[in-house]
Design an enzyme around this catalytic site. Sequence first.
Site, short mmCIF file in Angstrom:
data_model
loop_
_atom_site.label_atom_id
_atom_site.label_comp_id
_atom_site.label_asym_id
_atom_site.label_seq_id
_atom_site.Cartn_x
_atom_site.Cartn_y
_atom_site.Cartn_z
N ASP A 33 0.86 -1.16 0.00
CA ASP A 33 0.00 0.00 0.00
C ASP A 33 0.90 1.23 0.00
O ASP A 33 2.06 1.14 0.40
CB ASP A 33 -0.87 -0.06 1.26
CG ASP A 33 -1.63 1.22 1.49
OD1 ASP A 33 -2.33 1.66 0.56
OD2 ASP A 33 -1.49 1.80 2.59
N ASP A 47 -0.11 5.07 0.81
CA ASP A 47 -0.31 6.09 1.84
C ASP A 47 -0.47 5.44 3.22
O ASP A 47 -1.33 4.59 3.42
CB ASP A 47 -1.56 6.93 1.52
CG ASP A 47 -1.45 7.62 0.15
OD1 ASP A 47 -0.38 7.53 -0.48
OD2 ASP A 47 -2.43 8.23 -0.28
MG LIG Z 1 -2.95 3.19 3.41
#
Ligand SMILES: [Mg+2]
Length: 190
Positions: A11, A13
């Site tokens: 992932d 962010d």
């Molecule tokens: Mg995230």
Amino acid sequence: MSALQRAVFLDRDGTIIEEAGYPDRLERIVFFPFSVDAVRTLNGGGFAVVVVTNQSGIARGVVPEAFVGEAHQYIAERMQAGGARIDAFYYCRHHPEAFDVSLRGPCDCRKPQPGLLRRAAADLGLDLSRSFIVGDRWQDLAAGQAVGARGVLVRTGVGREQEQRTDASVPDALVVDDLAAAAASILQQA
Ligand SMILES: [Mg+2]
Ligand SMILES: [Zn+2]
């Protein structure tokens, strides 16, 4: 026959960079201090490293799609400067509340849907069942679970809150402090 490669999906962010709402300029892309080293560790372990990210800011009209490409270019360059390599970036631009009907979906790529992982597997020749996903939300891990990839939740970003939300948790998930710990644990399991 060509062997399929194992991957670690990351992932973006809250996992590689600070969670910053909907970052729309490079000054808001802030690396965690361990991210480059962690990716280099995964490279050394023979994994493809693939970023998979929900970018609903595009659908919401708060992030220009061109910026997402620019941000990924920037992240790739920062990694490269530190001897680390991200093999590919995939993002979902959809959201159910999108202004633009064409971005409203339903799509198969907004995590927890596994579409981004499947697309990467087809493009890069990845063995999903021997792969991992690392993220700060359970929905990241759920996308992995849907295709048989093992999940690691990190406590950076919104991970600490997510850890408490056992209603949404994914069985057999590992929970660690950050991407550095995730990388170490993945290499140990591999
Ligand atoms: Mg995230
Ligand atoms: Zn999508």
